[in-house]
Design an enzyme around this catalytic site. Structure first.
Site, mmCIF file in Angstrom:
data_model
loop_
_atom_site.group_PDB
_atom_site.id
_atom_site.type_symbol
_atom_site.label_atom_id
_atom_site.label_comp_id
_atom_site.label_asym_id
_atom_site.label_seq_id
_atom_site.Cartn_x
_atom_site.Cartn_y
_atom_site.Cartn_z
ATOM 1 N N ASN A 187 6.179 -39.601 11.953
ATOM 2 C CA ASN A 187 5.566 -38.656 12.560
ATOM 3 C C ASN A 187 4.296 -39.215 13.079
ATOM 4 O O ASN A 187 2.658 -39.069 12.043
ATOM 5 C CB ASN A 187 5.471 -37.151 11.997
ATOM 6 C CG ASN A 187 5.000 -35.984 13.291
ATOM 7 O OD1 ASN A 187 5.837 -35.564 13.567
ATOM 8 N ND2 ASN A 187 3.230 -36.059 12.687
ATOM 9 N N GLU A 188 4.539 -39.214 14.187
ATOM 10 C CA GLU A 188 3.002 -39.378 14.373
ATOM 11 C C GLU A 188 1.892 -40.415 14.567
ATOM 12 O O GLU A 188 0.663 -40.296 14.142
ATOM 13 C CB GLU A 188 1.944 -37.795 14.628
ATOM 14 C CG GLU A 188 2.175 -36.695 16.179
ATOM 15 C CD GLU A 188 1.954 -35.854 16.163
ATOM 16 O OE1 GLU A 188 0.753 -35.470 15.942
ATOM 17 O OE2 GLU A 188 1.865 -34.586 16.685
ATOM 18 N N GLU A 234 8.336 -32.522 19.477
ATOM 19 C CA GLU A 234 7.628 -30.945 19.229
ATOM 20 C C GLU A 234 7.096 -30.852 20.829
ATOM 21 O O GLU A 234 6.373 -32.164 21.026
ATOM 22 C CB GLU A 234 6.257 -31.679 19.004
ATOM 23 C CG GLU A 234 6.280 -32.247 16.975
ATOM 24 C CD GLU A 234 5.549 -32.493 16.138
ATOM 25 O OE1 GLU A 234 4.397 -31.260 16.744
ATOM 26 O OE2 GLU A 234 5.246 -32.962 15.445
ATOM 27 N N GLN A 244 6.606 -24.056 16.959
ATOM 28 C CA GLN A 244 7.582 -24.572 15.440
ATOM 29 C C GLN A 244 8.024 -22.118 15.471
ATOM 30 O O GLN A 244 8.107 -21.555 15.968
ATOM 31 C CB GLN A 244 6.716 -23.953 14.489
ATOM 32 C CG GLN A 244 6.212 -25.637 14.491
ATOM 33 C CD GLN A 244 5.202 -25.592 13.580
ATOM 34 O OE1 GLN A 244 5.201 -25.712 12.045
ATOM 35 N NE2 GLN A 244 5.078 -27.159 13.392
HETATM 36 O O1 AHR Z 1 2.974 -28.655 14.921
HETATM 37 C C1 AHR Z 1 1.685 -29.154 14.676
HETATM 38 C C2 AHR Z 1 1.340 -30.486 14.725
HETATM 39 O O2 AHR Z 1 0.800 -30.650 15.709
HETATM 40 C C3 AHR Z 1 2.591 -30.947 13.539
HETATM 41 O O3 AHR Z 1 2.154 -31.373 12.508
HETATM 42 C C4 AHR Z 1 2.087 -32.617 14.157
HETATM 43 O O4 AHR Z 1 2.779 -33.216 14.442
HETATM 44 C C5 AHR Z 1 1.495 -32.339 15.519
HETATM 45 O O5 AHR Z 1 0.290 -32.747 15.939
#
Ligand code: AHR
Length: 497
Positions: free
Chosen positions: A173-174, A297, A346
């Site tokens: 992720n990222e 996201e 989320q």
């Molecule tokens: O959603 C909050 C954060 O935002 C996540 O953990 C990350 O992937 C993004 O920077």
């Protein structure tokens, strides 16, 4: 200016993948703990530790897919800490999110149970940033291998005889940021390596998703597609709607001025340009559109509610968020040829949440209601729209005042979703349904969510202050739909032939 659109009912395009309506739940703040998981001994009514009120509300949304365990958390998560007897599980520090203790009570078995109860697909994000190839490989073996093996035997010892079905797996992720601060060339090589050991066991076929770009980092997409495109099924993209400056002050969720409303709409609409440009790069390497763009996201990100833990990302949710949700979903529909999944950030108590909880109380946010109204588009055929809408003008700046998307489901019903983003002006629309006979005999109905204040929202004292109502502003006139949209409104119209 008059607002007009032609909906081409006789020219259906791509299918709107139901996974566009996906969600994301991270070990962050009160999303998993309190929001979803309360534990089996909690006085809050629960099913094997998962709170029943949240479960019922999420089931109503027909969530197709749920991403877990992060986010930034994923690249520090070691799955073996989250299995076995709960009171023996390792405690760790959640370094990304508030430095709180993570007791690992919600792990693989609990997440898979949640997905089974929601009848949704699990989408698990593996650890590339601080995990090993072996650890990732063994996680997939633990979950999906049916025969005799160290991991499958361990799963059985922990009470689960049958393997789970696991379709969606993210390899990090990222990784340009919290997932390892890597350069795209380096991550592309790591992606190729790690994904090699994400095995397909039996008839379980994993759809592998590579960690994608941040916002407009088009070079990341270029390098990933060029160096690793052949090894992936999906490539992700992250973009958040932040009205202000991410580091200097994002803006408040409540009590914000008019210019922040306008800026929020402008930044939400930017998603269309981002998808168009990232897709154009993907088209170069993948003209068949085999690789899905996975926007795993997205959503609004404001300053946290005053007095709450800055690491918990808890924010209120208003009619402005309803508009942001509606705008995004309309945009995603129009890109249904490339966008195969999205996951709003989320699910509970974090960022643009569906649900907020406080102890045993729960409320549904305006964003929840938009997801509920729009779910009729899941797996429906996208109907192309040609529109000529007037502008929303604010202090010399202009945005399109209305956005629209339309689809037809397998039973032949047509659904039209509309957003009027103007905070003051109503919009009168004429919608022609080209290629549809006998509109006059169709049954036309609708739902609307609107408010008379820019920051109207639900509270635990008034949980239904902002909620959908039947929409009465639509009529069949001279062979077309005449629609009246109040300011700040999201509407879904149903036309049953
Ligand atoms: O959603 C909050 C954060 O935002 C996540 O953990 C990350 O992937 C993004 O920077």
């Amino acid at each position: 200016m008059a607002h007009q659109a032609i909906i081409n009912v006789d020219m259906p395009k791509d299918i709107i993948n139901r996974n566009i309506y996906g969600h994301f739940a991270e070990h962050l703040g009160r999303c998993i703990y309190e929001g979803i998981w309360v534990g089996e001994d909690s006085p809050i009514s629960n099913t094997k530790g998962i709170r029943n009120d949240v479960l019922a509300a999420l089931k109503q949304l027909q969530i197709p897919v749920l991403r877990w365990p992060g986010g930034c958390f994923a690249d520090e998560y070691h799955w073996k800490d989250g299995i076995g007897p709960r009171d023996e599980r390792k405690r760790m520090v959640n370094t990304n999110w508030g430095g709180v203790i993570e007791n690992n009570h919600f792990g693989t078995h609990e997440f898979m149970l949640l997905c089974e109860l929601l009848e949704c697909e699990p989408y698990i994000c593996g650890n590339v940033g601080s995990g090993t190839v072996q650890e990732m490989s063994e996680w997939v073996e633990y979950m999906t291998f049916d025969g005799e093996s160290p991991m499958a035997d361990w799963r059985r010892d922990n009470g689960r005889a049958e393997p789970w079905k696991l379709k969606y797996f993210g390899v990090g992720n990222e990784n340009w940021g919290c997932g390892g601060n890597m350069r795209p060339e380096y991550y592309a090589d790591l992606y190729r390596q790690y994904q090699t050991y994400v095995r397909n066991y039996g008839d379980n076929k994993v759809y592998k998703i590579a960690g994608g770009a941040n916002t407009d980092d088009y070079n990341w997409t270029e390098v990933l597609m060029s160096n690793a495109g052949a090894y992936m099924d999906g490539l992700s993209l992250h973009y958040y709607t932040v009205p202000g400056d991410f580091f200097l002050g994002k803006g408040s969720a409540l009590g914000f001025p008019e210019d922040e409303w306008f800026m929020t709409m402008k930044k939400a609409l930017y998603m269309d340009e981002l998808i168009t440009k990232h897709s154009a790069i993907m088209d170069k390497y993948d003209p068949e559109k085999r690789v899905g763009l996975i926007i795993d996201e997205w959503g609004t990100w404001y300053d946290v509610e005053p007095g709450t833990n800055p690491g918990f990302l808890y924010q209120q949710n208003t009619i402005r968020d309803a508009l942001v949700a509606g705008l995004h979903l309309n945009i995603f529909h129009h890109h249904a040829d490339r966008v195969q999944m999205t996951n709003i950030a989320q699910t509970v108590n974090v960022l643009q949440a569906m649900i907020l909880t406080e102890g045993q109380d729960m409320l549904l946010t305006p964003t929840y209601h938009v997801f509920n109204m729009f779910k009729v588009h899941q797996d429906a055929e996208l109907l192309p729209v040609a529109s000529s809408f007037g502008a929303y003008e604010y202090e010399g700046h202009r945005l399109p005042q209305v956005t629209v998307s339309a689809s037809r489901n397998s039973a032949g019903a047509i659904h039209i979703s509309l957003c009027n983003i103007d905070h003051q002006q109503k919009a009168d629309l004429k919608l022609e349904l080209r290629g549809m006979d006998a509109l006059h005999s169709a049954v036309v109905s609708g739902s609307i969510i609107t408010a008379d204040r820019m920051d109207a929202h639900n509270t635990f004292e008034h949980p239904n202050a902002v909620q959908p109502a039947p929409f009465t502003g639509v009529a069949v006139e001279q062979g077309a739909l005449a629609v009246q949209l109040p300011p700040m409104s999201v509407v879904t119209i149903s036309v049953q032939p």
